[in-house]
Write a protein that holds these residues in place. Structure first.
Motif, mmCIF file in Angstrom:
data_model
loop_
_atom_site.group_PDB
_atom_site.id
_atom_site.type_symbol
_atom_site.label_atom_id
_atom_site.label_comp_id
_atom_site.label_asym_id
_atom_site.label_seq_id
_atom_site.Cartn_x
_atom_site.Cartn_y
_atom_site.Cartn_z
ATOM 1 N N SER A 1 0.946 -1.205 -0.017
ATOM 2 C CA SER A 1 0.001 -0.035 -0.055
ATOM 3 C C SER A 1 0.726 1.289 0.012
ATOM 4 O O SER A 1 0.539 2.052 0.673
ATOM 5 N N LEU A 2 1.853 1.227 -0.840
ATOM 6 C CA LEU A 2 2.712 2.385 -0.926
ATOM 7 C C LEU A 2 2.260 3.322 -1.888
ATOM 8 O O LEU A 2 1.957 3.197 -3.091
ATOM 9 N N THR A 3 1.907 4.698 -1.537
ATOM 10 C CA THR A 3 1.220 5.536 -2.302
ATOM 11 C C THR A 3 2.411 6.609 -2.901
ATOM 12 O O THR A 3 3.311 6.833 -2.324
ATOM 13 N N GLY A 4 2.077 7.343 -3.910
ATOM 14 C CA GLY A 4 2.998 8.382 -4.335
ATOM 15 C C GLY A 4 3.803 7.863 -5.449
ATOM 16 O O GLY A 4 4.645 8.503 -6.022
ATOM 17 N N PHE A 5 3.729 6.366 -5.822
ATOM 18 C CA PHE A 5 4.555 6.101 -6.806
ATOM 19 C C PHE A 5 4.033 5.508 -8.056
ATOM 20 O O PHE A 5 4.480 5.990 -9.164
ATOM 21 N N LEU A 6 2.639 5.290 -8.002
ATOM 22 C CA LEU A 6 1.845 5.007 -9.106
ATOM 23 C C LEU A 6 1.814 6.102 -10.142
ATOM 24 O O LEU A 6 1.711 5.802 -11.324
ATOM 25 N N ASP A 7 1.903 7.434 -9.733
ATOM 26 C CA ASP A 7 1.792 8.320 -10.816
ATOM 27 C C ASP A 7 2.968 8.859 -11.374
ATOM 28 O O ASP A 7 3.284 9.673 -12.248
ATOM 29 N N VAL A 8 4.139 8.198 -10.776
ATOM 30 C CA VAL A 8 5.571 8.602 -11.411
ATOM 31 C C VAL A 8 5.684 7.565 -12.627
ATOM 32 O O VAL A 8 5.598 6.607 -12.511
ATOM 33 N N LYS A 9 6.213 8.504 -13.516
ATOM 34 C CA LYS A 9 6.088 7.518 -14.803
ATOM 35 C C LYS A 9 7.558 6.729 -14.655
ATOM 36 O O LYS A 9 8.744 7.373 -14.282
ATOM 37 N N VAL A 10 7.720 5.467 -14.769
ATOM 38 C CA VAL A 10 8.803 4.655 -14.963
ATOM 39 C C VAL A 10 9.734 4.888 -16.222
ATOM 40 O O VAL A 10 8.973 4.879 -17.222
ATOM 41 N N PRO A 11 10.779 4.906 -16.108
ATOM 42 C CA PRO A 11 11.593 5.092 -17.354
ATOM 43 C C PRO A 11 11.206 4.163 -18.297
ATOM 44 O O PRO A 11 11.143 2.935 -18.038
ATOM 45 N N GLU A 12 11.137 4.528 -19.526
ATOM 46 C CA GLU A 12 10.751 3.602 -20.608
ATOM 47 C C GLU A 12 11.862 2.839 -21.192
ATOM 48 O O GLU A 12 13.204 3.154 -20.737
ATOM 49 N N ALA A 13 11.778 1.658 -21.686
ATOM 50 C CA ALA A 13 12.800 0.973 -22.195
ATOM 51 C C ALA A 13 13.890 1.685 -23.126
ATOM 52 O O ALA A 13 15.233 1.500 -23.255
ATOM 53 N N SER A 14 13.164 2.664 -23.989
ATOM 54 C CA SER A 14 14.045 3.613 -24.829
ATOM 55 C C SER A 14 14.942 4.477 -24.223
ATOM 56 O O SER A 14 16.079 4.885 -24.759
ATOM 57 N N LEU A 15 14.781 4.794 -22.959
ATOM 58 C CA LEU A 15 15.577 5.450 -22.201
ATOM 59 C C LEU A 15 16.730 4.787 -21.777
ATOM 60 O O LEU A 15 17.919 5.503 -21.312
ATOM 61 N N LEU A 16 16.610 3.391 -21.592
ATOM 62 C CA LEU A 16 17.364 2.498 -21.113
ATOM 63 C C LEU A 16 18.454 2.054 -22.080
ATOM 64 O O LEU A 16 19.833 1.329 -21.729
ATOM 65 N N GLN A 17 18.374 2.518 -23.515
ATOM 66 C CA GLN A 17 19.179 1.677 -24.629
ATOM 67 C C GLN A 17 20.537 2.370 -24.475
ATOM 68 O O GLN A 17 21.583 1.638 -24.767
ATOM 69 N N ASN A 18 20.863 3.495 -23.798
ATOM 70 C CA ASN A 18 22.237 3.868 -23.871
ATOM 71 C C ASN A 18 22.978 3.158 -22.824
ATOM 72 O O ASN A 18 24.187 3.113 -22.685
ATOM 73 N N ARG A 19 22.377 2.211 -21.980
ATOM 74 C CA ARG A 19 23.108 1.436 -20.900
ATOM 75 C C ARG A 19 22.898 0.201 -21.265
ATOM 76 O O ARG A 19 23.778 -0.757 -20.924
ATOM 77 N N PHE A 20 21.852 -0.205 -21.746
ATOM 78 C CA PHE A 20 21.574 -1.902 -22.073
ATOM 79 C C PHE A 20 21.042 -2.268 -23.598
ATOM 80 O O PHE A 20 20.623 -1.334 -24.175
ATOM 81 N N LEU A 21 21.648 -2.991 -24.105
ATOM 82 C CA LEU A 21 21.297 -3.748 -25.456
ATOM 83 C C LEU A 21 19.787 -4.092 -25.427
ATOM 84 O O LEU A 21 19.128 -4.438 -24.427
ATOM 85 N N HIS A 22 19.190 -3.569 -26.458
ATOM 86 C CA HIS A 22 17.697 -3.852 -26.799
ATOM 87 C C HIS A 22 17.550 -4.779 -27.729
ATOM 88 O O HIS A 22 18.161 -4.907 -28.722
ATOM 89 N N LEU A 23 16.363 -5.420 -27.737
ATOM 90 C CA LEU A 23 15.966 -6.380 -28.666
ATOM 91 C C LEU A 23 15.829 -5.891 -29.982
ATOM 92 O O LEU A 23 16.358 -6.485 -31.024
ATOM 93 N N ASN A 24 15.507 -4.749 -30.233
ATOM 94 C CA ASN A 24 15.085 -4.012 -31.573
ATOM 95 C C ASN A 24 16.551 -3.961 -32.309
ATOM 96 O O ASN A 24 16.624 -3.782 -33.422
ATOM 97 N N GLU A 25 17.511 -3.849 -31.580
ATOM 98 C CA GLU A 25 18.768 -3.417 -32.099
ATOM 99 C C GLU A 25 19.555 -4.872 -32.716
ATOM 100 O O GLU A 25 20.471 -4.792 -33.687
ATOM 101 N N LEU A 26 18.999 -5.994 -32.451
ATOM 102 C CA LEU A 26 19.211 -7.250 -33.059
ATOM 103 C C LEU A 26 18.376 -7.869 -34.221
ATOM 104 O O LEU A 26 18.657 -8.840 -34.622
ATOM 105 N N ALA A 27 17.745 -7.019 -34.725
ATOM 106 C CA ALA A 27 16.599 -7.415 -35.778
ATOM 107 C C ALA A 27 16.003 -8.564 -35.555
ATOM 108 O O ALA A 27 15.674 -9.200 -36.532
ATOM 109 N N VAL A 28 15.497 -8.745 -34.344
ATOM 110 C CA VAL A 28 14.548 -9.726 -34.151
ATOM 111 C C VAL A 28 12.996 -9.514 -34.498
ATOM 112 O O VAL A 28 12.613 -8.398 -33.988
ATOM 113 N N GLU A 29 12.527 -10.317 -35.560
ATOM 114 C CA GLU A 29 11.410 -10.035 -36.219
ATOM 115 C C GLU A 29 10.160 -10.762 -35.291
ATOM 116 O O GLU A 29 9.149 -9.754 -35.385
ATOM 117 N N GLU A 30 10.563 -11.505 -34.565
ATOM 118 C CA GLU A 30 9.063 -12.089 -33.876
ATOM 119 C C GLU A 30 9.702 -12.917 -32.713
ATOM 120 O O GLU A 30 10.450 -14.040 -32.838
#
Length: 627
Positions: free
Chosen positions: A370-399
């Motif tokens: 029952s922690l309040t005050g966090f649900l309205d905070v926007k969690v960083p999208e995966a696109s914002l983490l691409q500068n630190r981590f490899l993402h599936l889109n970079e490896l041309a995976v289609e499906e």
């Protein structure tokens, strides 16, 4: 169970040191000569029941003696020297590791102390300690062994008369060791004093009886002990010195002694000393640890001695540091348990999940507590983490295809059989309960260039085990498909443990464990990806619940990435393996020699070791060209 016999003839009678036993000793003298020819049962000693050749090499006679070990079934007429000699025989003829033999013998001695050693168990052990130095290299180990066994014995059974007599004898033993007439390690000295609970009054009593002093108040004994402790401090044996100060309740040393131990990095001794001195000294120690930036030591002292109120900021700072390390390893359930429901720590854990982009963990924690005050905070999208981590889109995976029924299984198998190189990985729900069996492998990921198939092994094994076995055998045992894995022997072991009835996991062909190709793989697969591809993997969901259905989108992407990244690492390695010298900062990598053409067990091949059946060179080159 191992049984061993021995036919040595001992031509001596047991010796006793008390008037009470002299008459009994005379009557027993003639009957004792062959009493040691007893069959012993030491189930943990690794003693083989076969005769040992005792005759000389030039002796043409075919006489073969057997080695006998005394069972210690009755110590009434056994002297300490005989007891120790037989103990040594048990040890030297054991075939197991030293630690195992030591533990087995310690348990045996503990048991036989109930068998009427004379004049009593504690006094008998003291007599043994006087004899032990003549046994040379066995002295130190056997001293620890019999004193530890006596400690266990005294917890269950006590003889008041024997204990009182043994205290004074232990005091005399201490004086003899310190005086140099008897040679024992200082750690044995501490253990003797602790087990026999020797105090200054016992030392004083012995000194007075020996007419070394007429002072019965204990001052002379205290002075003697302090002088010995001072010598230990001078030789920097701080832990022994502290143990003796605690044993004899001597509190004269203060902060300067504590600072000296810290300066010498004798943290264990400093902790023990401060604990003995009380809360005031403990607080001084904690502050010293903080000033020296040794927060882990400070936290341990705070936690152990309930000083949280005195150092609330340090406590939370250390706890947060611990939670962060667990979160970085993906051990979210362990981290959550470590908070113990503390709201401040739970909120910090939520922030860590937000920082890692672990949105479902944020929602889970907020809902559960029952922690309040966090649900309205926007969690960083995966696109914002691409500068630190490899993402599936970079490896041309289609499906990413989820396979949990027979038609999908057959279709996936047909597609995979047409591939030359695959990436393999497995996931299972972690089990943090100590000593419990690991959970079943939940999913298996098989990646081709553009597609990743995720097999729901739990459901497929329940519904169509025979079809699953046949399909996976066609893939895993195919000599024409190169299978890539990372630390794959761990997955193989877990697969065999989870699905022992399936033949597909008992034999593999054409495997390349990417981990073995590199001399110093650090940081796991993520570290390797960062080294080779320039970006690591987000391992946040590594230890998530892989048995939940359906898996979240983030879990599916994590699982797919772990398999497909192996193909991209392989391609990169292959493109830099041919030149004689490294290019682009990469060393020459001879990965071909690491391919295992067949694997019927889970033993990890050594680095650089070629497979017993080397793949045909043409076959390897075919995989290189197609990749």
């Amino acid at each position: 169970m191992y049984t061993h016999t021995k036919s040595y003839k001992y031509n001596f009678a047991a010796q006793f040191h008390t008037n009470k036993n002299r008459e009994r000793n005379r009557s027993f003298k003639n009957s004792f000569r062959l009493s040691l020819r007893i069959k012993a049962d030491f189930s943990g000693m690794g003693l083989e029941e076969k005769p040992t050749d005792l005759h000389k090499k030039n002796d043409k006679s075919d006489q073969t003696g057997t080695i006998c070990v005394h069972a210690f079934s009755d110590l009434t007429y056994i002297s300490p020297v005989v007891f120790l000699y037989l103990l040594k025989e048990c040890y030297t003829h054991g075939t197991l590791k030293a630690t195992t033999k030591f533990r087995a013998l310690q348990h045996q001695v503990f048991q036989v102390l109930h068998n009427d050693p004379q004049p009593g168990p504690s006094t008998f052990v003291i007599q043994c300690l006087y004899v032990l130095p003549i046994f040379g290299i066995y002295c130190e180990g056997f001293s620890h062994l019999i004193v530890s066994a006596l400690r266990r014995y005294l917890k269950l059974a006590t003889n008041q008369a024997d204990s009182l007599e043994a205290k004074d004898l232990a005091g005399q033993l201490f004086l003899d060791i310190v005086g140099g007439s008897l040679n024992h390690d200082e750690r044995i000295v501490v253990k003797i004093l602790e087990v026999f609970d020797v105090k200054l009054i016992n030392i004083g009593k012995v000194m007075c009886h020996a007419k070394e002093t007429n002072d019965s108040s204990g001052d002379a004994a205290k002075k003697f002990v302090e002088q010995y402790i001072f010598g230990l401090v001078e030789s920097q044996s701080y832990l022994t010195a502290v143990s003796l100060l605690e044993q004899f309740s001597i509190r004269q040393s203060g902060k300067s002694f504590l600072f000296t131990m810290l300066q010498s990095k004798e943290f264990k001794a400093a902790d023990k000393w401060a604990t003995f001195m009380g809360n005031q000294m403990l607080c001084v120690l904690v502050q010293e640890y903080i000033d020296r930036n040794l927060l882990k030591h400070a936290y341990d002292i705070i936690k152990k001695n309930n000083l949280r109120q005195e150092f609330p900021e340090v406590y939370h700072k250390c706890k947060e540091s611990s939670l962060k390390k667990l979160a970085e390893k993906g051990c979210w359930e362990v981290a959550e348990a470590k908070t113990n429901g503390d709201r401040q720590l739970l909120e910090f854990l939520v922030y860590l999940a937000m920082e890692a982009g672990y949105s479902e963990k944020v929602d889970e924690l907020c809902d559960r507590y029952s922690l309040t005050g966090f649900l309205d905070v926007k969690v960083p999208e995966a696109s914002l983490l691409q500068n630190r981590f490899l993402h599936l889109n970079e490896l041309a995976v289609e499906e990413i295809i989820w396979v949990d029924e027979v038609d999908g299984l057959c279709n996936a198998t047909c597609h995979i059989e047409g591939c030359k190189v695959l990436g393999l990985d497995c996931e299972w729900k972690p089990n943090y309960e100590k000593g419990s069996k690991p959970n079943k492998v939940s999913i298996m990921q098989i990646a081709s260039d553009k597609m990743v198939f995720i097999f729901d092994l739990i459901k497929l094994f329940e519904d169509v085990p025979d079809v699953l076995d046949n399909c996976l055998a066609r893939i895993l045992q195919s000599p024409s498909i190169l299978k890539l894995g990372y630390n794959f022997q761990c997955d193989v072991k877990q697969l065999a443990h989870s699905y022992g009835d399936l033949e597909c996991f008992k034999h593999f062909e054409m495997l390349l464990d990417v981990q073995n190709v590199f001399k110093e793989p650090r940081g796991g697969l993520s570290g390797l990806a960062k080294k080779i591809l320039g970006a690591g993997l987000n391992k946040t969901r590594r230890n998530s619940n892989w048995e939940q259905r359906p898996l979240t989108k983030n879990q599916l992407e994590y699982a797919a990435l772990d398999a497909v990244v192996l193909i991209h690492i392989f391609r990169h390695v292959g493109s830099h393996s041919q030149p004689a010298t490294g290019t682009e900062g990469h060393e020459k990598i001879e990965w071909k020699s690491y391919i295992v053409s067949q694997m019927d067990n889970i033993k990890k091949p050594k680095k650089g070791m070629k497979s017993k059946r080397k793949p045909k060179e043409a076959q390897i080159d075919e995989h290189c060209q197609s990749s």
